[in-house]
Design a protein around this motif. Sequence first.
Motif, PDB file in Angstrom:
ATOM      1  N   TYR A   1      15.819  -5.032   3.155  1.00 28.56           N
ATOM      2  CA  TYR A   1      16.280  -4.406   1.913  1.00 28.56           C
ATOM      3  C   TYR A   1      16.461  -2.901   2.099  1.00 28.56           C
ATOM      4  CZ  TYR A   1      14.634  -8.748  -0.338  1.00 28.56           C
ATOM      5  OH  TYR A   1      14.429 -10.043  -0.699  1.00 28.56           O
ATOM      6  N   VAL A   2      15.657  -2.311   2.992  1.00 25.33           N
ATOM      7  CA  VAL A   2      15.697  -0.854   3.179  1.00 25.33           C
ATOM      8  C   VAL A   2      17.096  -0.427   3.623  1.00 25.33           C
ATOM      9  CG1 VAL A   2      14.740   1.092   4.472  1.00 25.33           C
ATOM     10  CG2 VAL A   2      13.241  -0.799   3.764  1.00 25.33           C
ATOM     11  N   THR A   3      17.649  -1.169   4.571  1.00 21.53           N
ATOM     12  CA  THR A   3      18.981  -0.814   5.086  1.00 21.53           C
ATOM     13  C   THR A   3      20.093  -1.541   4.344  1.00 21.53           C
ATOM     14  OG1 THR A   3      18.528  -2.455   6.796  1.00 21.53           O
ATOM     15  CG2 THR A   3      18.313  -0.133   7.414  1.00 21.53           C
ATOM     16  N   GLY A   4      19.873  -2.812   4.017  1.00 22.83           N
ATOM     17  CA  GLY A   4      20.936  -3.634   3.428  1.00 22.83           C
ATOM     18  C   GLY A   4      21.039  -3.552   1.919  1.00 22.83           C
TER      19      GLY A   4
ATOM     20  N   GLY B   1      11.568   1.157  -5.371  1.00 26.70           N
ATOM     21  CA  GLY B   1      10.946   0.284  -4.368  1.00 26.70           C
ATOM     22  C   GLY B   1      11.807  -0.026  -3.156  1.00 26.70           C
ATOM     23  N   ARG B   2      13.145  -0.087  -3.356  1.00 23.58           N
ATOM     24  CA  ARG B   2      14.017  -0.542  -2.278  1.00 23.58           C
ATOM     25  C   ARG B   2      13.830   0.267  -0.993  1.00 23.58           C
ATOM     26  NH1 ARG B   2      18.016   0.940   0.435  1.00 23.58           N
ATOM     27  NH2 ARG B   2      18.195   2.834  -0.791  1.00 23.58           N
ATOM     28  N   ALA B   3      13.664   1.575  -1.122  1.00 28.53           N
ATOM     29  CA  ALA B   3      13.511   2.441   0.046  1.00 28.53           C
ATOM     30  C   ALA B   3      12.281   2.047   0.870  1.00 28.53           C
ATOM     31  CB  ALA B   3      13.403   3.894  -0.391  1.00 28.53           C
TER      32      ALA B   3
ATOM     33  N   THR C   1       0.842  -1.202   0.000  1.00 28.19           N
ATOM     34  CA  THR C   1       0.000   0.000   0.000  1.00 28.19           C
ATOM     35  C   THR C   1       0.879   1.255   0.000  1.00 28.19           C
ATOM     36  OG1 THR C   1      -1.711  -1.212   1.178  1.00 28.19           O
ATOM     37  CG2 THR C   1      -1.872   1.187   1.221  1.00 28.19           C
ATOM     38  N   ARG C   2       1.954   1.233   0.812  1.00 23.13           N
ATOM     39  CA  ARG C   2       2.885   2.380   0.840  1.00 23.13           C
ATOM     40  C   ARG C   2       3.573   2.560  -0.507  1.00 23.13           C
ATOM     41  NH1 ARG C   2       3.738   0.480   6.205  1.00 23.13           N
ATOM     42  NH2 ARG C   2       5.440  -0.889   5.553  1.00 23.13           N
ATOM     43  N   LEU C   3       3.947   1.434  -1.136  1.00 19.23           N
ATOM     44  CA  LEU C   3       4.611   1.486  -2.449  1.00 19.23           C
ATOM     45  C   LEU C   3       3.684   2.112  -3.485  1.00 19.23           C
ATOM     46  CD1 LEU C   3       7.170   0.404  -4.084  1.00 19.23           C
ATOM     47  CD2 LEU C   3       5.696  -1.523  -4.705  1.00 19.23           C
TER      48      LEU C   3
END
Length: 195
Positions: free
Chosen positions: A180-183, A158-160, A83-85
């Motif tokens: 994925y956000v951090t790595g 998308g990664r963020a 939903t955020r994406l």
Amino acid sequence: MIASGNRRTVIGVLLTLTLAIAVLAGLGATGRLTLIHEPVPGQAAAVVDEVPGEETGPVCPLDKRYVDEKPEGLRQDVLAGFTRLREAAGKQGVRLCVEDSKRSRGQQQREFDSAVKRFGSKDQASRYVLSPDQSMHVKGIAVDVQPLASAAWVETNGRALGWCRRYQNEKWHFEYDTNYVTGGCPALLPSATGF
Ligand SMILES: [Zn+2]
């Protein structure tokens, strides 16, 4: 008098027992419902696996070769992440159509079975379609985005938000993981099936 008192006690105990069983049964049912949405990996996998997604949806307004199904049945945190994406894409004027998202084990098995018919053997079919035990769509963490222009937006942005493309041969397939956000996104694999 004593006999009557005893009977009252027995009835009281029985009523208490019945109540206790009812409460326990209620908790059990609630516990099971909670499990379906339990975001802890591993704990709820067996229940999530049985949750079906939509078979299809309305035509994608961007490209009539695709549909835009409701992403129902995804793991709860994954659905929130999607939903955020979608909202982030919308703010940039990009619409994401959901060609496919959640599948139950049964839905995945039917896809596999039709691939066996089409390709002639289980060995050949497994080059193209995953079994229910392997599919990230069955686990409720994958969404296929179409058309490809929209998928390209997700690959870039998308990664963020926890979404990464995973396979070289599937530009439309994205999986959700907050790591994925951090790595960062893991290196692309050639395909989901390993062929
Ligand atoms: Zn996919």
